[in-house]
Design a protein around this motif. Sequence first.
Motif, PDB file in Angstrom:
ATOM      1  N   ASN A 203      11.935  -1.139 -10.717  1.00 24.11           N
ATOM      2  CA  ASN A 203      11.227  -1.123  -9.436  1.00 24.11           C
ATOM      3  C   ASN A 203       9.853  -1.749  -9.632  1.00 24.11           C
ATOM      4  O   ASN A 203       9.072  -1.284 -10.468  1.00 24.11           O
ATOM      5  CB  ASN A 203      11.090   0.307  -8.918  1.00 24.11           C
ATOM      6  CG  ASN A 203      10.483   0.364  -7.520  1.00 24.11           C
ATOM      7  OD1 ASN A 203      10.371  -0.661  -6.848  1.00 24.11           O
ATOM      8  ND2 ASN A 203      10.093   1.551  -7.089  1.00 24.11           N
ATOM      9  N   LEU A 204       9.573  -2.814  -8.887  1.00 20.47           N
ATOM     10  CA  LEU A 204       8.274  -3.470  -8.942  1.00 20.47           C
ATOM     11  C   LEU A 204       7.482  -3.069  -7.705  1.00 20.47           C
ATOM     12  O   LEU A 204       7.879  -3.366  -6.580  1.00 20.47           O
ATOM     13  CB  LEU A 204       8.434  -4.997  -8.973  1.00 20.47           C
ATOM     14  CG  LEU A 204       9.497  -5.578  -9.919  1.00 20.47           C
ATOM     15  CD1 LEU A 204       9.538  -7.091  -9.789  1.00 20.47           C
ATOM     16  CD2 LEU A 204       9.229  -5.164 -11.344  1.00 20.47           C
ATOM     17  N   VAL A 205       6.385  -2.362  -7.915  1.00 19.04           N
ATOM     18  CA  VAL A 205       5.558  -1.895  -6.802  1.00 19.04           C
ATOM     19  C   VAL A 205       4.318  -2.791  -6.701  1.00 19.04           C
ATOM     20  O   VAL A 205       3.592  -2.965  -7.690  1.00 19.04           O
ATOM     21  CB  VAL A 205       5.124  -0.429  -7.010  1.00 19.04           C
ATOM     22  CG1 VAL A 205       4.175   0.016  -5.894  1.00 19.04           C
ATOM     23  CG2 VAL A 205       6.344   0.484  -7.054  1.00 19.04           C
ATOM     24  N   PHE A 206       4.097  -3.320  -5.514  1.00 22.44           N
ATOM     25  CA  PHE A 206       2.937  -4.186  -5.277  1.00 22.44           C
ATOM     26  C   PHE A 206       1.897  -3.414  -4.474  1.00 22.44           C
ATOM     27  O   PHE A 206       2.050  -3.222  -3.263  1.00 22.44           O
ATOM     28  CB  PHE A 206       3.361  -5.454  -4.525  1.00 22.44           C
ATOM     29  CG  PHE A 206       4.513  -6.176  -5.176  1.00 22.44           C
ATOM     30  CD1 PHE A 206       4.432  -6.574  -6.505  1.00 22.44           C
ATOM     31  CD2 PHE A 206       5.677  -6.440  -4.471  1.00 22.44           C
ATOM     32  CE1 PHE A 206       5.500  -7.245  -7.105  1.00 22.44           C
ATOM     33  CE2 PHE A 206       6.739  -7.104  -5.057  1.00 22.44           C
ATOM     34  CZ  PHE A 206       6.663  -7.503  -6.379  1.00 22.44           C
ATOM     35  N   MET A 207       0.858  -2.919  -5.135  1.00 19.39           N
ATOM     36  CA  MET A 207      -0.194  -2.165  -4.442  1.00 19.39           C
ATOM     37  C   MET A 207      -1.080  -3.161  -3.706  1.00 19.39           C
ATOM     38  O   MET A 207      -1.964  -3.775  -4.289  1.00 19.39           O
ATOM     39  CB  MET A 207      -1.007  -1.348  -5.439  1.00 19.39           C
ATOM     40  CG  MET A 207      -0.226  -0.245  -6.097  1.00 19.39           C
ATOM     41  SD  MET A 207      -1.315   0.894  -6.958  1.00 19.39           S
ATOM     42  CE  MET A 207      -0.120   1.801  -7.923  1.00 19.39           C
ATOM     43  N   GLN A 208      -0.800  -3.281  -2.418  1.00 18.94           N
ATOM     44  CA  GLN A 208      -1.390  -4.349  -1.617  1.00 18.94           C
ATOM     45  C   GLN A 208      -2.367  -3.841  -0.566  1.00 18.94           C
ATOM     46  O   GLN A 208      -3.277  -4.563  -0.161  1.00 18.94           O
ATOM     47  CB  GLN A 208      -0.248  -5.126  -0.944  1.00 18.94           C
ATOM     48  CG  GLN A 208      -0.643  -6.414  -0.269  1.00 18.94           C
ATOM     49  CD  GLN A 208       0.582  -7.231   0.128  1.00 18.94           C
ATOM     50  OE1 GLN A 208       1.713  -6.903  -0.238  1.00 18.94           O
ATOM     51  NE2 GLN A 208       0.365  -8.312   0.864  1.00 18.94           N
ATOM     52  N   TYR A 209      -2.202  -2.576  -0.144  1.00 17.34           N
ATOM     53  CA  TYR A 209      -2.983  -2.064   0.981  1.00 17.34           C
ATOM     54  C   TYR A 209      -3.636  -0.713   0.661  1.00 17.34           C
ATOM     55  O   TYR A 209      -3.240  -0.022  -0.286  1.00 17.34           O
ATOM     56  CB  TYR A 209      -2.082  -1.875   2.210  1.00 17.34           C
ATOM     57  CG  TYR A 209      -1.318  -3.093   2.620  1.00 17.34           C
ATOM     58  CD1 TYR A 209      -1.962  -4.150   3.269  1.00 17.34           C
ATOM     59  CD2 TYR A 209       0.048  -3.204   2.347  1.00 17.34           C
ATOM     60  CE1 TYR A 209      -1.254  -5.279   3.651  1.00 17.34           C
ATOM     61  CE2 TYR A 209       0.761  -4.326   2.722  1.00 17.34           C
ATOM     62  CZ  TYR A 209       0.107  -5.371   3.368  1.00 17.34           C
ATOM     63  OH  TYR A 209       0.811  -6.492   3.735  1.00 17.34           O
ATOM     64  N   ASN A 210      -4.592  -0.355   1.504  1.00 19.77           N
ATOM     65  CA  ASN A 210      -5.130   1.002   1.533  1.00 19.77           C
ATOM     66  C   ASN A 210      -4.817   1.580   2.908  1.00 19.77           C
ATOM     67  O   ASN A 210      -5.132   0.974   3.933  1.00 19.77           O
ATOM     68  CB  ASN A 210      -6.638   1.005   1.292  1.00 19.77           C
ATOM     69  CG  ASN A 210      -7.190   2.423   1.268  1.00 19.77           C
ATOM     70  OD1 ASN A 210      -6.866   3.198   0.386  1.00 19.77           O
ATOM     71  ND2 ASN A 210      -8.020   2.755   2.258  1.00 19.77           N
ATOM     72  N   ARG A 211      -4.176   2.748   2.938  1.00 21.79           N
ATOM     73  CA  ARG A 211      -3.819   3.378   4.215  1.00 21.79           C
ATOM     74  C   ARG A 211      -4.856   4.438   4.545  1.00 21.79           C
ATOM     75  O   ARG A 211      -5.143   5.321   3.739  1.00 21.79           O
ATOM     76  CB  ARG A 211      -2.441   4.018   4.136  1.00 21.79           C
ATOM     77  CG  ARG A 211      -2.049   4.738   5.439  1.00 21.79           C
ATOM     78  CD  ARG A 211      -0.725   5.452   5.297  1.00 21.79           C
ATOM     79  NE  ARG A 211       0.400   4.564   5.422  1.00 21.79           N
ATOM     80  CZ  ARG A 211       1.441   4.524   4.591  1.00 21.79           C
ATOM     81  NH1 ARG A 211       1.474   5.318   3.545  1.00 21.79           N
ATOM     82  NH2 ARG A 211       2.447   3.704   4.791  1.00 21.79           N
ATOM     83  N   ASP A 212      -5.474   4.375   5.753  1.00 25.63           N
ATOM     84  CA  ASP A 212      -6.478   5.372   6.133  1.00 25.63           C
ATOM     85  C   ASP A 212      -5.818   6.536   6.863  1.00 25.63           C
ATOM     86  O   ASP A 212      -4.583   6.586   7.009  1.00 25.63           O
ATOM     87  CB  ASP A 212      -7.585   4.745   6.981  1.00 25.63           C
ATOM     88  CG  ASP A 212      -7.088   4.152   8.301  1.00 25.63           C
ATOM     89  OD1 ASP A 212      -6.012   4.588   8.785  1.00 25.63           O
ATOM     90  OD2 ASP A 212      -7.769   3.271   8.863  1.00 25.63           O
ATOM     91  N   ALA A 213      -6.641   7.506   7.295  1.00 23.85           N
ATOM     92  CA  ALA A 213      -6.118   8.726   7.909  1.00 23.85           C
ATOM     93  C   ALA A 213      -5.366   8.435   9.204  1.00 23.85           C
ATOM     94  O   ALA A 213      -4.520   9.225   9.631  1.00 23.85           O
ATOM     95  CB  ALA A 213      -7.260   9.701   8.169  1.00 23.85           C
ATOM     96  N   GLU A 214      -5.678   7.310   9.880  1.00 27.61           N
ATOM     97  CA  GLU A 214      -4.987   6.945  11.119  1.00 27.61           C
ATOM     98  C   GLU A 214      -3.725   6.135  10.853  1.00 27.61           C
ATOM     99  O   GLU A 214      -3.025   5.738  11.784  1.00 27.61           O
ATOM    100  CB  GLU A 214      -5.917   6.131  12.032  1.00 27.61           C
ATOM    101  CG  GLU A 214      -6.945   6.965  12.789  1.00 27.61           C
ATOM    102  CD  GLU A 214      -8.031   7.517  11.862  1.00 27.61           C
ATOM    103  OE1 GLU A 214      -8.501   6.744  10.997  1.00 27.61           O
ATOM    104  OE2 GLU A 214      -8.371   8.701  11.984  1.00 27.61           O
ATOM    105  N   GLY A 215      -3.452   5.856   9.585  1.00 29.62           N
ATOM    106  CA  GLY A 215      -2.258   5.088   9.247  1.00 29.62           C
ATOM    107  C   GLY A 215      -2.473   3.589   9.219  1.00 29.62           C
ATOM    108  O   GLY A 215      -1.517   2.825   9.032  1.00 29.62           O
ATOM    109  N   GLN A 216      -3.712   3.147   9.401  1.00 27.38           N
ATOM    110  CA  GLN A 216      -3.991   1.718   9.387  1.00 27.38           C
ATOM    111  C   GLN A 216      -3.966   1.179   7.958  1.00 27.38           C
ATOM    112  O   GLN A 216      -4.471   1.815   7.025  1.00 27.38           O
ATOM    113  CB  GLN A 216      -5.359   1.438  10.006  1.00 27.38           C
ATOM    114  CG  GLN A 216      -5.462   1.816  11.488  1.00 27.38           C
ATOM    115  CD  GLN A 216      -4.526   0.997  12.345  1.00 27.38           C
ATOM    116  OE1 GLN A 216      -4.437  -0.223  12.198  1.00 27.38           O
ATOM    117  NE2 GLN A 216      -3.820   1.663  13.258  1.00 27.38           N
ATOM    118  N   LEU A 217      -3.385  -0.003   7.777  1.00 31.23           N
ATOM    119  CA  LEU A 217      -3.309  -0.638   6.467  1.00 31.23           C
ATOM    120  C   LEU A 217      -4.363  -1.728   6.355  1.00 31.23           C
ATOM    121  O   LEU A 217      -4.440  -2.620   7.210  1.00 31.23           O
ATOM    122  CB  LEU A 217      -1.920  -1.239   6.240  1.00 31.23           C
ATOM    123  CG  LEU A 217      -0.736  -0.262   6.243  1.00 31.23           C
ATOM    124  CD1 LEU A 217       0.570  -1.019   6.024  1.00 31.23           C
ATOM    125  CD2 LEU A 217      -0.911   0.795   5.172  1.00 31.23           C
TER     126      LEU A 217
END
Length: 867
Positions: A203-217
């Motif tokens: 499994n290759l995981v690409f850490m691309q985003y940060n998710r905030d409390a509202e679910g925004q990436l």
Amino acid sequence: MTSSAELRTSFLDYFAAQGHEVVASSPLIPAGDATLLFTNAGMVQFKDVFLGRDRRPYRRAATAQRCVRAGGKHNDLENVGYTARHHTFFEMLGNFSFGDYFKREAIGFAWEYLTKTLGLPPERLWVTVFTEDDEAAAIWLEEIGVDPQRFSRCGAKDNFWSMGETGPCGPCSEIFYDHGPDIPGGPPGTPDEDGDRYVEIWNLVFMQYNRDAEGQLTPLPRPSVDTGMGLERLAAVLQGVHSNYDIDLFRRLIAAASEATGASDPASKSLRVIADHIRSAGFLIADGVTPSNEGRGYVLRRIIRRAIRHGYQLGQHEPFFYRLVAPLVEEMGAAYPELAQAQGQVERVLRLEEERFAETLEQGLRILDAAIAELDGRQIDGETVFKLYDTYGFPTDLTADIARERGLTLDMEGFEREMTAQRERARAASQFGAGREAAIEFQGETEFTGYEHLADQAVVVGLYRDGEPVESLVAGEEGLVVLDVTPFYGESGGQVGDRGWLTTETARFEVLDARKKGGDLTFHIGRLSDGELQLGDRVEARVDAARRRATALSHSATHLLHAALRRILGEHVQQKGSLVEPGRLRFDFSHYESLSREQILAIERLVNEQIRENHLVETRIMSLEDAKSSGAMALFGEKYADQVRVLRMGGFSTELCGGTHVKAVGDIGLLKIVAESGVAAGVRRIEALTGQAAVEWVEAEEERLLRLAELVKGSREDVDQKVLQVLERARRLEKEMEQLKGKLAGAAGKDLVSQAQAIGDVRVLAAALDGADPKTLRETLDQLKDRLGSAVVVLGAVSDGKVSLVAGVTKDLTDRVKAGDLIKEVAAKVGGKGGGRPDMAQAGGSDPAGLPAALGLVSGWVQARVS
């Protein structure tokens, strides 16, 4: 064939050649991470790196990480033995990029390693990407050239990874191996994907985003890569087998389990369970976990007991599990030297746990068998499941295993009701509660200057009363003070917090405790005795120097004690907790049996020898890696910063520690061990005194010895012989007294025979014997029964305000008169209760005045049953 060991080396060598730092596997206890029971993935040791809270000297890493999934969110325990690929312990091969390379390189490395280095045929591989990840799809299809017929897009459930509800996250790309059309199952993303034909291997995981409390990436400024590949699954592919249990590593462990249990079928489900469980149990114990009734220790106990039960099922009722440690070390010790080093300790812990569980296993199985025999339906009730768990140490998954084998289910709702009721009872009985300071959220830090100073100038930057922020405190109020700078040591690492004073020209705040929150914030808890204290006030913070010094003696002594324990008992000893107070310490450590008097004396002597050596206590700040290389001991489960404080006491003790200490070990003066006990399975506790407190204890013992010598009319030198003489004389007198009591009982029996009355063909006697003890009553009862023939006899006596009763019925009458029934009626009249056999029963009571009436009812009670 590529062996498991060769595969592990091949993976690490490949990524080392690609510029990756090969990082050793971290322990199974995650350092400073309360969200996880165990390390369950390769990225766990790099979690703070991905979150930006930790920096490493490398930006690429590769590991072969030992993992356990047997508790908490990730729990495969109940599936082990029933499937081809579930394990409690497994090895995860992984490569990581911390803001260095991203999707293109990660995909390229994976494909090259699998198809070129290992030689897997591309037509046997299947690739998936996240539905919306066009970038990864283009790399796979256009640059790598993966066959579009062996490629699919999947939704977030399978191909989007998150560290939590918020924080770093990103799409995944998974690589599957096709075991061929002879195995049922369809490609990933199809309705038949749950079959065993296509098995995920990487499994290759690409850490691309940060998710905030509202679910925004939001795109991360430094995208990273986290991959994970199961060594056992890949070994199965390379060795041409479908089940992980058929790979070389497991074949040898299963063969050892077969020899230890006497079972002959290598495909036995029970042998597979045992082979899996010895890996997780062995590595958990090597990493410092011991069997217990809570937390990690409870999960370990579940694993061990599940293995023992499967051995029992194979007909092995003697301890056997511990004998599999040597084959495990032979198989995996080269890759994980810490396992080989801990072999003796692992064997001892497992054997002790096996012996303990054997005492209750058969009884528990009988109770379960009885409950199953009485079932109306196909479900075992929750009360029985809970009783087995709570009273007999049967983990619920063990009961579930047995139920599944017999086609039954468990009433888990009923079990949870019982568990909830027990928790409520425990909560009601507990006096423990967290302080209000735990809920205080203060943004800021406190600079600690207490290593160099016991007094300092500071500014009040936070004030709280009843857990709520306030602008000021007035005389008589209790509260909590936050300073920008403090010499006060906040309670941590087992060391109690400092006490002292915060003063201005008009105000005086008595600090009764200092506590840390997080790593850099100190709360000063106490009471304002004079004046008014306001936010922004400049204060003099002064520590109670005498108390600090006395505490430092104890803390330094724990380091010497720890080192001495390891030298005397063995290097398996690890600190499991401590409490360091002025003049007193408590030290918990891993060990499998109680200490002998000789061991305690040897430990105490060794510590005091070091104290007399009077080595200087040296402290140095260095990197964590340099500290470990220097031989400094670190505690499992503790979270350490990149820069750590290393405390060295001559060549005897070197540990990581942030506490306060003496300048030279001779300052401790004396250590005196005053108690040794067990606090949990595999955990012992030593309590000791230091400095003046130790001296005062010795002086008190000296005074006690002199008083004892006076009492036995001897001297300090011969007091032991004098005491032996007194004891011997007492034993002779006791023996003479017993003989006299026997003669008196005989005489009393002769006198009482004439008092018996006849009721039909039964002679009945109820009498009191003044001052007789229970033994005399029983002896007299036996003599009376012999002399009276068919008889019912009740005797009573009063001693020290308590009533003793005994009832006897001759054998020929027990079908009509039961001594147990009779004694209950008699005892009720003297405020007591009792019971026993049909021919003899005993009771006690608290109301001597009721004895005549109690004895008086005997004749009528007997007459009602024999006439």
